[in-house]
Design an enzyme around this catalytic site. Structure first.
Site, mmCIF file in Angstrom:
data_model
loop_
_atom_site.group_PDB
_atom_site.id
_atom_site.type_symbol
_atom_site.label_atom_id
_atom_site.label_comp_id
_atom_site.label_asym_id
_atom_site.label_seq_id
_atom_site.Cartn_x
_atom_site.Cartn_y
_atom_site.Cartn_z
ATOM 1 C CB ALA A 87 31.702 20.144 -32.770
ATOM 2 C CG ASP A 88 31.394 16.364 -28.068
ATOM 3 O OD1 ASP A 88 31.301 15.942 -28.802
ATOM 4 O OD2 ASP A 88 32.748 15.989 -28.078
ATOM 5 C CB THR B 105 27.495 14.672 -37.053
ATOM 6 O OG1 THR B 105 26.382 14.221 -35.395
ATOM 7 C CG2 THR B 105 26.458 14.940 -37.642
ATOM 8 N N GLY C 160 36.399 15.280 -29.585
ATOM 9 C CA GLY C 160 37.112 14.205 -29.021
ATOM 10 C C GLY C 160 36.118 13.035 -27.128
ATOM 11 N N GLY C 161 34.441 13.997 -27.438
ATOM 12 C CA GLY C 161 33.585 12.946 -26.846
ATOM 13 C C GLY C 161 33.599 11.661 -26.996
ATOM 14 C CE LYS D 251 26.530 17.829 -30.126
ATOM 15 N NZ LYS D 251 27.378 16.513 -31.003
ATOM 16 N N GLY E 11 32.149 9.523 -34.706
ATOM 17 C CA GLY E 11 30.830 10.756 -34.160
ATOM 18 C C GLY E 11 29.663 9.397 -34.892
ATOM 19 C CG ASP F 202 34.885 15.102 -36.837
ATOM 20 O OD1 ASP F 202 34.107 14.574 -36.419
ATOM 21 O OD2 ASP F 202 35.785 15.156 -36.627
ATOM 22 C CD GLU G 96 37.723 12.962 -33.776
ATOM 23 O OE1 GLU G 96 36.712 12.890 -34.004
ATOM 24 O OE2 GLU G 96 37.824 14.005 -32.962
HETATM 25 C C1 5RP Z 1 34.289 11.910 -31.924
HETATM 26 C C2 5RP Z 1 33.993 13.347 -31.715
HETATM 27 C C3 5RP Z 1 32.952 13.831 -32.834
HETATM 28 O O1 5RP Z 1 32.806 14.529 -33.801
HETATM 29 C C4 5RP Z 1 32.154 14.883 -31.460
HETATM 30 O O2 5RP Z 1 31.545 13.329 -29.910
HETATM 31 C C5 5RP Z 1 30.181 14.633 -32.034
HETATM 32 O O3 5RP Z 1 29.642 13.004 -31.975
HETATM 33 P P1 5RP Z 1 28.570 13.193 -32.157
HETATM 34 O O4 5RP Z 1 28.259 13.061 -33.777
HETATM 35 O O5 5RP Z 1 28.626 11.716 -32.034
HETATM 36 O O6 5RP Z 1 27.420 14.209 -31.687
HETATM 37 O O7 5RP Z 1 34.757 14.549 -31.604
HETATM 38 O O8 5RP Z 1 35.983 12.607 -31.483
#
Ligand code: 5RP
Length: 219
Positions: free
Chosen positions: A82-83, A30, A94-95, A120, A28, A80, A102
């Site tokens: 998160a949404d 981030t 999973g966005g 978030k 993603g 990682d 993951e």
């Molecule tokens: C990807 C994810 C990402 O961690 C989630 O979508 C957050 O994305 P971003 O950092 O672009 O806001 O789970 O499958």
């Protein structure tokens, strides 16, 4: 600060959690900022396990060795985004569609460091549609079961996961008990994984805010 600047600040803070050896890296925007920060200290690590093809490509573009999870064994840290995340460290992820890999890399890691901008952090999960990875032939069956659970599943159009599957984004869920719902959805035949990360929550949240990066834990 913009949302991107907040993401970048959390990514920079996460470098402090990187030990020597092999780490797990998420997917993603981030996580991409984190990979860029990781490149600055790449001499400190032996390599990284990637949670998606996109992350593997970005790591390689920075000259960071990408290692196979089966050879890497248990990882000290997984970083990682998160949404959505609660103060109990339960997440929707999973966005970007990488939820299954993951979750696998997170399961193999002793510490999950979540990096996220302040938007978030939520009181209750579910405003962000819950991604569910599904074997393509089971799509209609799984969708019917998700409706029975009170959700409105929508096929993510034109998207195939790294594992060759489809994603149903489930709208309208008010997730009071994420641990229970995570298990319940995983029991539906044809579901590969769902984007609730509650049975294995984050251990640390680095939250980017206007007042700096805050460190939260579920304790
Ligand atoms: C990807 C994810 C990402 O961690 C989630 O979508 C957050 O994305 P971003 O950092 O672009 O806001 O789970 O499958």
């Amino acid at each position: 600060m913009t949302q991107d600047e907040l993401k970048q600040a959390t990514a920079r803070a996460a470098v402090e959690y990187v030990p020597a050896g092999i780490i797990g890296v998420g997917t993603g925007s981030t996580a991409n900022y984190f990979i860029d920060e990781l490149a600055r200290i790449k001499g400190r690590i032996d390599g990284a396990v990637a949670s998606s093809e996109a992350t593997a490509q970005r790591l390689k573009s920075h000259g960071i060795p990408v290692l196979d999870l089966n050879s890497a064994g248990e990882l000290a840290v997984y970083v990682d985004g998160a949404d959505e995340i609660t103060e109990h460290m339960h997440m929707i992820k999973g966005g970007g569609g990488a939820l299954t890999r993951e979750k696998i890399v997170a399961a193999c890691s002793r510490k999950f460091v979540c990096i996220a901008d302040g938007t978030k952090l939520v009181g209750m999960l579910g405003k962000f549609p819950l991604p569910v990875e599904v074997i393509p032939m089971a799509q209609s069956h799984v969708a019917r079961q998700l409706v029975k659970l009170g959700g409105q599943p929508v096929l993510r159009q034109g998207f195939t996961t790294d594992n060759g599957n489809v994603i149903l984004d489930v709208h309208g869920l008010k997730i009071m008990n994420p641990v229970e719902l995570e298990s319940e959805i995983n029991q539906i035949t044809g579901v590969v994984t769902n984007g609730l990360f509650a049975r294995r929550p984050a251990d640390v949240l680095l939250l980017g805010t206007g007042e700096g990066v805050k460190m939260l834990t579920g304790d």
